[in-house]
Design a protein around this motif. Structure first.
Motif, PDB file in Angstrom:
ATOM      1  N   THR B   7       0.759  -1.032   0.075  1.00 19.38           N
ATOM      2  CA  THR B   7      -0.011   0.155   0.087  1.00 19.38           C
ATOM      3  C   THR B   7       0.913   1.440   0.034  1.00 19.38           C
ATOM      4  O   THR B   7       1.604   1.596   0.936  1.00 19.38           O
ATOM      5  CB  THR B   7      -0.741  -0.028   1.284  1.00 19.38           C
ATOM      6  N   ASP B  11      -2.628   4.656   5.339  1.00 19.80           N
ATOM      7  CA  ASP B  11      -3.760   3.902   5.293  1.00 19.80           C
ATOM      8  C   ASP B  11      -4.147   4.079   6.671  1.00 19.80           C
ATOM      9  O   ASP B  11      -3.620   4.504   7.751  1.00 19.80           O
ATOM     10  CB  ASP B  11      -3.461   2.289   5.134  1.00 19.80           C
ATOM     11  N   ILE B  88     -12.808   4.754  -1.399  1.00 19.04           N
ATOM     12  CA  ILE B  88     -11.569   4.182  -1.222  1.00 19.04           C
ATOM     13  C   ILE B  88     -10.974   4.391  -2.769  1.00 19.04           C
ATOM     14  O   ILE B  88     -11.533   4.695  -3.640  1.00 19.04           O
ATOM     15  CB  ILE B  88     -11.707   2.878  -1.179  1.00 19.04           C
ATOM     16  N   GLU B  89      -9.512   4.475  -2.491  1.00 19.73           N
ATOM     17  CA  GLU B  89      -8.878   4.582  -3.591  1.00 19.73           C
ATOM     18  C   GLU B  89      -8.946   3.210  -4.386  1.00 19.73           C
ATOM     19  O   GLU B  89      -9.084   2.121  -3.961  1.00 19.73           O
ATOM     20  CB  GLU B  89      -7.228   4.671  -3.283  1.00 19.73           C
ATOM     21  N   LEU B  92      -6.704   0.064  -3.741  1.00 22.42           N
ATOM     22  CA  LEU B  92      -6.998  -0.563  -2.609  1.00 22.42           C
ATOM     23  C   LEU B  92      -8.310  -1.333  -3.002  1.00 22.42           C
ATOM     24  O   LEU B  92      -8.506  -2.625  -2.433  1.00 22.42           O
ATOM     25  CB  LEU B  92      -7.199   0.210  -1.348  1.00 22.42           C
ATOM     26  N   ARG B  93      -9.187  -0.687  -3.683  1.00 15.12           N
ATOM     27  CA  ARG B  93     -10.416  -1.316  -3.973  1.00 15.12           C
ATOM     28  C   ARG B  93     -10.279  -2.726  -4.530  1.00 15.12           C
ATOM     29  O   ARG B  93     -10.983  -3.578  -4.354  1.00 15.12           O
ATOM     30  CB  ARG B  93     -11.514  -0.334  -4.881  1.00 15.12           C
ATOM     31  N   ARG B  95      -7.801  -4.644  -4.599  1.00 16.82           N
ATOM     32  CA  ARG B  95      -7.350  -5.573  -3.820  1.00 16.82           C
ATOM     33  C   ARG B  95      -8.314  -6.115  -2.950  1.00 16.82           C
ATOM     34  O   ARG B  95      -8.024  -7.269  -2.593  1.00 16.82           O
ATOM     35  CB  ARG B  95      -6.015  -5.162  -3.187  1.00 16.82           C
ATOM     36  N   LEU B  96      -8.998  -5.388  -2.627  1.00 15.96           N
ATOM     37  CA  LEU B  96      -9.948  -5.749  -1.680  1.00 15.96           C
ATOM     38  C   LEU B  96     -11.261  -6.635  -2.467  1.00 15.96           C
ATOM     39  O   LEU B  96     -11.958  -7.733  -1.772  1.00 15.96           O
ATOM     40  CB  LEU B  96     -10.800  -4.545  -1.037  1.00 15.96           C
ATOM     41  N   GLU B 150      -3.041  -6.025   5.907  1.00 19.07           N
ATOM     42  CA  GLU B 150      -3.746  -5.012   5.578  1.00 19.07           C
ATOM     43  C   GLU B 150      -5.141  -5.590   4.415  1.00 19.07           C
ATOM     44  O   GLU B 150      -5.078  -7.011   4.361  1.00 19.07           O
ATOM     45  CB  GLU B 150      -3.088  -3.672   4.518  1.00 19.07           C
ATOM     46  N   ARG B 152      -6.566  -7.378   2.378  1.00 18.47           N
ATOM     47  CA  ARG B 152      -6.481  -8.175   1.263  1.00 18.47           C
ATOM     48  C   ARG B 152      -6.891  -9.589   1.500  1.00 18.47           C
ATOM     49  O   ARG B 152      -6.081 -10.329   2.235  1.00 18.47           O
ATOM     50  CB  ARG B 152      -5.065  -8.110   0.833  1.00 18.47           C
TER      51      ARG B 152
END
Lengths: 449, 449
Positions: B7, B11, B88-89, B92-93, B95-96, B150, B152
């Motif tokens: 990341t 965060d 959310i960026e 990051l989105r 990866r989620l 984080e 993920r």
């Protein structure tokens, strides 16, 4: 070299182990960080030396210690005088005392270190990857090792010698009671480094900064690569709980022997007596004896008789007390309290418990062991297999005295301590445990597809 | 399996990394310690399993994840909804986000773990001592591993699979943003454990306790054997600085390449572009380029042109700026500040410095590297020798892209992280690094003379 003798009694240096760390005075902080930084800057010069050069330095140090033994003994006399004035306990005084003969033994430790193989440069793994990259994992020095120990001047030289042999600079903090002795010893080592064209700061003492100095050393993250505390449980707990520098925990041994139902009782008596009384102040000495219910009536009276002959006091649970009373034992028996199961006596005391079965023995060990060394005495294959597989300690044994849990006995030639933690090193630590590795990758213009 | 994406931006979980740890509410404290304790009690059942049984469990977990993919994707949709609402960026989105296909990939990680050799039981060293004692050093599980990472969800399953394969129970703390996804994934893994007759608490999540839960986990000494933080620098710093449980520090890579005076410039350009742009959000991506003065006029314009084509911004020191300006470069060049030498950009940015000589390059690396990976590009034997010997990083390379610093590339099959510390494991960590060893000593009535 033999395992280190531990301090069984509370020591002024360690008795506030669980208190929060005080903030060190700014002057101490600056001085200790400067020392660690100087050691760090000095270390690369050592890392590049061949084994031949390192051994020559160690031999020159041995020679200088012998040549300057008078000076060392004179400095030691000042420590002894202060200790006597403070009413030091006889055992501690003996460990602090230096004589010309003892200086000779200390010098011999350096010659022994010189004779050991050099761990640095050993290729641990290696291969050529399918894309042609050449890969090697090689032992290299850790960098700067911080040693924190109690008032034992021989440790000063032993730790320095092993650190140098493995390519590490070392910051030494012995007990304040040994200040003059350590200062004299370190001065000799540093003068030899200078004569050999090496930075003196490869060996650096911070004894003059006292307990505060240790506090600063524990936070010197980035300057010190690892801290190794050697000594009593209080000292080790203080370092483990407060250090932000990685620590290798050593030495606390609440050591168990299980006399299984099938044990050879004569052999068991020999082993138990050896484990408890061969040397009492060391971490691999026996502290708790577990006896299987199925053999307790025959085993306990015999064991008690043999232990009584060596003046051992038994701290026995109810069942063991009843059996011993019924047998009319001559041994000194006192009732065990729950505290006894946790105690590393380091004295002629032994906790004794009768366990109903094998599982109770394993559960007791799991609950109370410090993970140092446990041994089973048995003739049953399945009991031996289960004990060796299921007991989660650094050293697990069958039909042997716990006193063999030692780097010297294992054939390491030297021992910097016995690790009771699981990371990096577990059990007796020799020179390879004072190194790390690095990966060396050689390509010919390789890029990742 | 490839290296984890990091990341690059601050965060919410980690942005107060250097603040003192707050005291967790008593309820959180009790719940997290109970979870760690349950994992500890569960672990011996796993430690005794054969490899065949462990692999069967992993394969059953893979099957169950695929069978229950809908349920997992539905839970993930709740996390995504909340993340979108919070703005959310995009990275990051991504990866989620879980899809049925991605759940399939996650299941495949478990099958891959099942296919790997079992590190447990490997005899690392062994001998018969001169007195007849039989000595073996054998790999055994660490015990309980705490994983802190984080948001993920794939890491949840990957970490659990590798921990179980190596005989360890695992306490998982992913990011709060992935709470529902992780809860659903862990529920599937636990139900398979129960079906297989194993304790569910071999895999246990503490996400619901948020940031406070991590604080408690860090102090669960005696319950948790090692903590492995995976993620951004803030998260890792928080764990390293505050944990009393031993930590394996992973991942921060301020990675350097030195273009030596003798480098093959075409090959150098390929390697530098590969190292910087092959994948930017990972710890083995190039962050600082050092160019030897003797070749800077020829090398820099070529390198800048190739990097500009990939949209890389150069943060250049004065000399590099002058050379690039004189050459009329098309690259985006901004002046470097001292901060640039410390920065792990994880973006299309690259610090560039001209060094007067080889020693200045080594000194720069020594001062600014995080000890992850450094590479020299050279045709000179002595330069290569010195670089590989003197640079003190986990991975040192010659004539290869830093992107090869990876457990998958090294042939480990799996990677739990890349250690930048010197104790226990250094560099890419595979399954053997998730074990410790114990010494097994078998005698026949041995006592120490």
């Amino acid at each position: 070299m033999s395992i280190q003798e531990q301090t069984p009694v509370t020591d002024p240096q360690t008795d506030t182990a669980t208190a929060p760390e005080p903030t060190a005075p700014q002057g101490v902080r600056e001085a200790v960080l400067a020392a660690a930084s100087a050691a760090r800057d000095a270390q690369p010069a050592l890392a590049r030396l061949t084994r031949d050069r390192k051994d020559a330095v160690l031999l020159a140090m041995a020679e200088a210690l012998v040549a300057r033994a008078d000076e060392i003994v004179t400095a030691n006399a000042r420590d002894i005088e202060a200790a006597d004035a403070a009413g030091i306990e006889a055992g501690l005084r003996d460990r602090l005392l230096l004589t010309p003969e003892r200086v000779g033994s200390i010098a011999q430790q350096l010659r022994d270190a010189a004779a050991l193989p050099d761990p640095v440069g050993e290729v641990v793994r290696g291969s050529i990857l399918r894309n042609g990259l050449e890969l090697r994992q090689m032992r290299v020095p850790l960098g700067v090792i911080g040693m924190v120990y109690e008032a034992r001047p021989n440790v000063t030289v032993d730790a320095a010698g092993l650190a140098l042999k493995s390519g590490n600079a070392v910051v030494l903090r012995g007990g304040s009671a040994a200040l003059h002795s350590n200062t004299a010893l370190i001065a000799v080592l540093r003068s030899v480094l200078a004569e050999q064209g090496l930075p003196e700061d490869l060996v650096i003492g911070i004894d003059e900064h006292g307990r505060d100095g240790v506090g600063v050393l524990m936070t010197a993250r980035g300057l010190v690569d690892v801290l190794i505390p050697r000594g009593g449980a209080g000292l080790i707990a203080r370092v483990v709980e407060n250090s932000t520098v990685p620590v290798i925990e050593t030495g606390t041994g609440n050591t168990h022997i299980l006399v299984d139902a099938s044990a050879d009782l004569e052999a068991a008596a020999d082993i138990v007596v050896n484990a408890k009384t061969h040397r009492i102040g060391v971490c691999n000495a026996l502290e708790t004896l577990l006896v299987h219910r199925g053999v307790a009536e025959r085993a306990l009276p015999l064991l008690a008789e043999r232990l009584a002959a060596k003046d051992v006091t038994l701290h026995a649970d109810d069942t063991a007390q009843e059996i011993l009373a019924a047998a009319g034992t001559a041994a000194r028996v006192v009732p065990a309290t729950s505290q006894d199961w946790e105690t590393e006596y380091l004295s002629l005391d032994l906790a004794v418990k009768v366990v109903e079965d094998f599982d109770e023995a394993l559960a007791h060990i799991r609950a109370h062991s410090t993970g140092h060394t446990e041994s089973i005495l048995t003739r049953d294959l399945e009991s031996q297999r289960r004990f060796l597989a299921e007991v989660d300690s650094a050293v697990v044994m069958a039909n042997a005295s716990t006193r063999f849990s030692d780097g010297g006995e294992f054939g390491f030639g030297a021992e910097i301590g016995i690790s009771t933690q699981k990371l990096h090193a577990r059990g007796p630590m020799g020179l390879p445990e004072m190194t790390t590795t690095k990966w060396i990758v050689v390509g010919q213009g390789h890029v990742r597809p």
